[in-house]
Design a protein around this motif. Sequence first.
Motif, PDB file in Angstrom:
ATOM      1  N   ARG A  44       0.839  -1.204   0.000  1.00 53.12           N
ATOM      2  CA  ARG A  44       0.000   0.000   0.000  1.00 53.12           C
ATOM      3  C   ARG A  44       0.875   1.255   0.000  1.00 53.12           C
ATOM      4  NH1 ARG A  44      -3.147  -0.013   4.766  1.00 53.12           N
ATOM      5  NH2 ARG A  44      -4.223  -1.774   3.876  1.00 53.12           N
ATOM      6  N   ALA A  45       1.963   1.233   0.769  1.00 50.42           N
ATOM      7  CA  ALA A  45       2.867   2.392   0.820  1.00 50.42           C
ATOM      8  C   ALA A  45       3.483   2.666  -0.550  1.00 50.42           C
ATOM      9  CB  ALA A  45       3.961   2.164   1.861  1.00 50.42           C
ATOM     10  N   VAL A  46       3.926   1.622  -1.254  1.00 56.91           N
ATOM     11  CA  VAL A  46       4.502   1.808  -2.585  1.00 56.91           C
ATOM     12  C   VAL A  46       3.466   2.432  -3.504  1.00 56.91           C
ATOM     13  CG1 VAL A  46       5.375   0.612  -4.636  1.00 56.91           C
ATOM     14  CG2 VAL A  46       6.208  -0.043  -2.369  1.00 56.91           C
ATOM     15  N   GLU A  47       2.246   1.922  -3.447  1.00 58.53           N
ATOM     16  CA  GLU A  47       1.191   2.443  -4.325  1.00 58.53           C
ATOM     17  C   GLU A  47       0.838   3.884  -3.981  1.00 58.53           C
ATOM     18  OE1 GLU A  47      -1.828  -0.574  -3.956  1.00 58.53           O
ATOM     19  OE2 GLU A  47      -0.898  -1.789  -5.520  1.00 58.53           O
ATOM     20  N   GLU A  48       0.815   4.219  -2.700  1.00 59.99           N
ATOM     21  CA  GLU A  48       0.483   5.593  -2.295  1.00 59.99           C
ATOM     22  C   GLU A  48       1.594   6.574  -2.656  1.00 59.99           C
ATOM     23  OE1 GLU A  48      -0.374   5.287   1.888  1.00 59.99           O
ATOM     24  OE2 GLU A  48      -2.337   4.363   1.540  1.00 59.99           O
ATOM     25  N   THR A  56      11.854   4.920  -2.503  1.00 63.70           N
ATOM     26  CA  THR A  56      12.983   4.101  -2.069  1.00 63.70           C
ATOM     27  C   THR A  56      12.533   3.263  -0.874  1.00 63.70           C
ATOM     28  OG1 THR A  56      13.764   5.720  -0.466  1.00 63.70           O
ATOM     29  CG2 THR A  56      14.628   5.908  -2.739  1.00 63.70           C
ATOM     30  N   PRO A  57      13.287   2.224  -0.530  1.00 63.62           N
ATOM     31  CA  PRO A  57      12.924   1.450   0.652  1.00 63.62           C
ATOM     32  C   PRO A  57      12.827   2.299   1.925  1.00 63.62           C
ATOM     33  CG  PRO A  57      14.464   0.217  -0.676  1.00 63.62           C
ATOM     34  CD  PRO A  57      14.374   1.595  -1.283  1.00 63.62           C
ATOM     35  N   GLY A  63       5.682  -9.944  -9.097  1.00 62.43           N
ATOM     36  CA  GLY A  63       5.249  -9.077 -10.185  1.00 62.43           C
ATOM     37  C   GLY A  63       4.314  -7.965  -9.750  1.00 62.43           C
ATOM     38  N   LEU A  64       4.313  -7.634  -8.463  1.00 52.45           N
ATOM     39  CA  LEU A  64       3.428  -6.590  -7.951  1.00 52.45           C
ATOM     40  C   LEU A  64       4.095  -5.226  -7.893  1.00 52.45           C
ATOM     41  CD1 LEU A  64       1.808  -8.725  -5.139  1.00 52.45           C
ATOM     42  CD2 LEU A  64       0.706  -7.973  -7.251  1.00 52.45           C
ATOM     43  N   TYR A  69      11.055   1.965  -6.105  1.00 49.25           N
ATOM     44  CA  TYR A  69      10.011   0.996  -6.430  1.00 49.25           C
ATOM     45  C   TYR A  69       8.724   1.700  -6.826  1.00 49.25           C
ATOM     46  CZ  TYR A  69      12.992  -2.573  -4.461  1.00 49.25           C
ATOM     47  OH  TYR A  69      14.047  -3.425  -4.234  1.00 49.25           O
ATOM     48  N   HIS A  70       7.969   1.038  -7.720  1.00 42.21           N
ATOM     49  CA  HIS A  70       6.639   1.515  -8.064  1.00 42.21           C
ATOM     50  C   HIS A  70       5.750   0.311  -8.352  1.00 42.21           C
ATOM     51  CE1 HIS A  70       8.677   1.331 -12.015  1.00 42.21           C
ATOM     52  NE2 HIS A  70       7.483   0.983 -12.468  1.00 42.21           N
TER      53      HIS A  70
END
Length: 146
Positions: free
Chosen positions: A28-32, A37-38, A68-69, A82-83
């Motif tokens: 969820r954090a990556v998507e938001e 970055t990590p 693959g997410l 990351y995205h």
Amino acid sequence: MPSDPGDLGARLRESGLRLTPQRELILRAVEELGHATPDEVLAQVRTHASSVNASTVYRTLEVLEELGLVRHTHLSDRAPTYHSTREPEHFHVVCRRCGVVRSVDPEVAAPLVEALEREHGFSPDLGHLALFGVCSACSSESPATQ
């Protein structure tokens, strides 16, 4: 575009893994965040779960990429960015002066992709591509203001 926990859970189970609150929070954090970055993911996750540590974030990002997410690219000489793969396919242009990152439709690179395939038998993965240069705003500034 929030993550679908059912989809994440199914993908994890297919790989013999469990859906954990930490994995869900990290996706969820990556998507938001869009591109993160990590360390940025960790900071976002810690607003919801202060007990999550950096190694959990790194391991989970690797798992999510294997599933693959998420994808990563290198937008600097530091940590990968990351995205979500829910975003349309794109590559990145990065200004070396101001640091602005823009996502670019892969059709822009179609002539290059075709030439690489035709002349070298090589099919590039544009999702990992980052081109560095100078944006128009920075190139129009006088050297004294840079």
